[in-house]
Design an enzyme around this catalytic site. Sequence first.
Site, PDB file in Angstrom:
ATOM      1  N   GLU A 283       0.847  -1.214   0.000  1.00  0.00           N
ATOM      2  CA  GLU A 283       0.000   0.000   0.000  1.00  0.00           C
ATOM      3  C   GLU A 283       0.870   1.247   0.000  1.00  0.00           C
ATOM      4  O   GLU A 283       1.997   1.246   0.527  1.00  0.00           O
ATOM      5  CB  GLU A 283      -0.915   0.021   1.228  1.00  0.00           C
ATOM      6  CG  GLU A 283      -1.767   1.311   1.296  1.00  0.00           C
ATOM      7  CD  GLU A 283      -2.947   1.243   2.236  1.00  0.00           C
ATOM      8  OE1 GLU A 283      -3.181   0.195   2.867  1.00  0.00           O
ATOM      9  OE2 GLU A 283      -3.658   2.263   2.333  1.00  0.00           O
TER      10      GLU A 283
ATOM     11  N   ASN B 216     -12.209  -1.079  -1.324  1.00  0.00           N
ATOM     12  CA  ASN B 216     -11.509  -1.524  -0.121  1.00  0.00           C
ATOM     13  C   ASN B 216     -12.296  -1.052   1.094  1.00  0.00           C
ATOM     14  O   ASN B 216     -12.384   0.140   1.366  1.00  0.00           O
ATOM     15  CB  ASN B 216     -10.101  -0.906  -0.071  1.00  0.00           C
ATOM     16  CG  ASN B 216      -9.402  -1.268   1.220  1.00  0.00           C
ATOM     17  OD1 ASN B 216      -8.885  -2.369   1.354  1.00  0.00           O
ATOM     18  ND2 ASN B 216      -9.417  -0.367   2.186  1.00  0.00           N
ATOM     19  N   GLU B 217     -12.897  -2.001   1.823  1.00  0.00           N
ATOM     20  CA  GLU B 217     -13.554  -1.701   3.107  1.00  0.00           C
ATOM     21  C   GLU B 217     -14.523  -0.523   3.020  1.00  0.00           C
ATOM     22  O   GLU B 217     -14.632   0.288   3.927  1.00  0.00           O
ATOM     23  CB  GLU B 217     -12.490  -1.439   4.187  1.00  0.00           C
ATOM     24  CG  GLU B 217     -11.571  -2.612   4.406  1.00  0.00           C
ATOM     25  CD  GLU B 217     -10.636  -2.449   5.590  1.00  0.00           C
ATOM     26  OE1 GLU B 217     -10.687  -1.392   6.257  1.00  0.00           O
ATOM     27  OE2 GLU B 217      -9.837  -3.365   5.842  1.00  0.00           O
TER      28      GLU B 217
ATOM     29  N   TYR C  58      -7.159  -8.214  11.204  1.00  0.00           N
ATOM     30  CA  TYR C  58      -6.033  -7.837  12.069  1.00  0.00           C
ATOM     31  C   TYR C  58      -6.516  -8.135  13.475  1.00  0.00           C
ATOM     32  O   TYR C  58      -7.656  -7.798  13.823  1.00  0.00           O
ATOM     33  CB  TYR C  58      -5.711  -6.348  11.940  1.00  0.00           C
ATOM     34  CG  TYR C  58      -5.290  -5.903  10.549  1.00  0.00           C
ATOM     35  CD1 TYR C  58      -6.223  -5.463   9.612  1.00  0.00           C
ATOM     36  CD2 TYR C  58      -3.940  -5.901  10.172  1.00  0.00           C
ATOM     37  CE1 TYR C  58      -5.833  -5.061   8.346  1.00  0.00           C
ATOM     38  CE2 TYR C  58      -3.549  -5.481   8.902  1.00  0.00           C
ATOM     39  CZ  TYR C  58      -4.499  -5.066   8.004  1.00  0.00           C
ATOM     40  OH  TYR C  58      -4.117  -4.653   6.746  1.00  0.00           O
TER      41      TYR C  58
ATOM     42  N   GLU D 281      -6.183  -8.977   3.057  1.00  0.00           N
ATOM     43  CA  GLU D 281      -5.325  -8.278   4.027  1.00  0.00           C
ATOM     44  C   GLU D 281      -5.375  -9.070   5.322  1.00  0.00           C
ATOM     45  O   GLU D 281      -6.473  -9.283   5.851  1.00  0.00           O
ATOM     46  CB  GLU D 281      -5.793  -6.844   4.318  1.00  0.00           C
ATOM     47  CG  GLU D 281      -5.479  -5.827   3.255  1.00  0.00           C
ATOM     48  CD  GLU D 281      -5.882  -4.423   3.683  1.00  0.00           C
ATOM     49  OE1 GLU D 281      -6.349  -3.656   2.823  1.00  0.00           O
ATOM     50  OE2 GLU D 281      -5.772  -4.092   4.893  1.00  0.00           O
TER      51      GLU D 281
HETATM   52  O1  AHR Z   1      -4.275  -0.208   8.778  1.00  0.00           O
HETATM   53  C1  AHR Z   1      -4.173  -0.236   7.368  1.00  0.00           C
HETATM   54  C2  AHR Z   1      -5.508  -0.401   6.789  1.00  0.00           C
HETATM   55  O2  AHR Z   1      -6.155  -1.540   7.306  1.00  0.00           O
HETATM   56  C3  AHR Z   1      -5.623  -0.601   5.282  1.00  0.00           C
HETATM   57  O3  AHR Z   1      -5.288   0.524   4.518  1.00  0.00           O
HETATM   58  C4  AHR Z   1      -7.090  -0.942   5.221  1.00  0.00           C
HETATM   59  O4  AHR Z   1      -7.439  -1.690   4.099  1.00  0.00           O
HETATM   60  C5  AHR Z   1      -7.338  -1.714   6.521  1.00  0.00           C
HETATM   61  O5  AHR Z   1      -8.363  -1.128   7.263  1.00  0.00           O
END
Ligand code: AHR
Length: 512
Positions: A52, A194-195, A259, A308
């Site tokens: 990114e 994206n999101e 994450y 991701e």
């Molecule tokens: O923290 C980075 C971000 O995490 C990315 O840009 C996004 O796709 C996700 O929310």
Amino acid sequence: MLRLFLVIVVVSLAFALNPAAAAEKTLTAAVAIDPAAPAVAYDRMLFGGFLEHFHRQVYGGVFEPGSSLADAKGFRKDVIEAVKELRMPIVRWPGGCFVSAYHWKDGVGKDRQPSWDKAWGVEESNAFGTDEFVEWCRLVGTEPYICGNAGTGTPEEMSDWVEYCNQTKGRWAKLRAENGHPEPFNVRYWSVGNENWGAHEIGAKTIQEWGLFVRETVKMMRRVDPSIVLTAAALGDDWNRSLLQHAGENLHMISIHGYWDYLWVNDNPSDYAACMVKSSEPEGSIVTVERLLDSTGFKGRITIAFDEWNLRGWHHPGVMTGFGPAEIKARDRNDFNGTYTMADALFSACFLNSCLRHADTVRMANIAPVVNTRGPLYVHPKGIVKRTTFHVMSMYANLLGPQVAKAAVTSDRFGDVAALDAVATCDAAGKDWRIVLVNRHATATLNCTIKLGDKLVTGEYQATILSGDSPDAFNDVDKPNRVVPQTAKLRFTDGVAQLPPHSLVVLEIPGK
Ligand code: AHR
């Protein structure tokens, strides 16, 4: 006799006073592999990556014109060689949040003007654009995967991007040729957005808006190149349901992200034990989406791109409140290599094991990111550091067999999780075995038995072991090789082999 009795009493008392000590001494686990059950050929795109325009992933990461370590085009040669070692099959670019206000036409052609990166509050030079990304992918030997701007962008802008990359006719194809690339780039993989489900994303959309927007966008993109593989940003139940209802017929995959250690605002990484508990969570995310695909009739037609993933969330305070100098500076904290320990390594191994166990539905996964920030490869002006997670990605990409076999795992616990996480891979003939064994326990050796069919594995075999000298071990500029894979012979005595604490072991049992 009295002395022997006393010794027995003392040892038993010690265990009674400290049951953990007793437990640690005799932790056991077992893997039962069924070679007769059908194995599943997984897609190597599970070992993919993400790049990114954030902090030093691109500028100062893969691309550093003027560096003595870069080639004439500005690509860091040491980075190319390291990513080639990962045999990374696909890389997603340019975002991530960045893409939701990115206009690709700013990043092509001879006269590149800088633009304001509304996602991250910095200036984007546009020196690294589509041509540079595709060229970098060719140098690394990886498939380019482009994520389109569904925030401030339009369906037409994304379909123009497809034309620029893949067509031989049309104004944008002509522009690519004028920019020095007469032959189409043939970018196969594309994502819509994206999101865009999230308030943090520029151009966020409601559930109703999103399905219709994706429907119109994929329609237009496929009118330019019907052969492209399409995915779209997705989330949990409601979002996917609406998305699938409106656009499912024209999607090959849906994209989810994960994450598990939330560090966006406060950079206070969870410790090893907490990360091991988190390592059992990704599989639940996969099962949730599998159930939805099943209930909507898309299982077997649409697969999952986990495009991701990382244990550690990126640190970038100010996402919802605005980025001042302090918030921008705080991003340097992602560069602290001491954050990425054996916790990150074993979480990543368990994540990949989860994807392998669901290889029929999860067909792509992209570690976020590949270079710098929280990624496996740290790049600094004088060289690179292969973090612990780099070695995990390399072991999976280079040591595993191409198919996942049916295997049942039983194990003593490490806190709230099983100590052992394992996956059995094999060759197409089901003769040559590469068995992945993760001992999550921080301090205990795991006495592990492996049954192949109805036979206990005995004897001695080649193994590649990543464990480090402690659960908190990491690699850094001054100690780049503190944690590196070691090859060893793993002996099964009476059918039992010992797995070191906090270790990833890839065991090779060659076909007879
Ligand atoms: O923290 C980075 C971000 O995490 C990315 O840009 C996004 O796709 C996700 O929310």
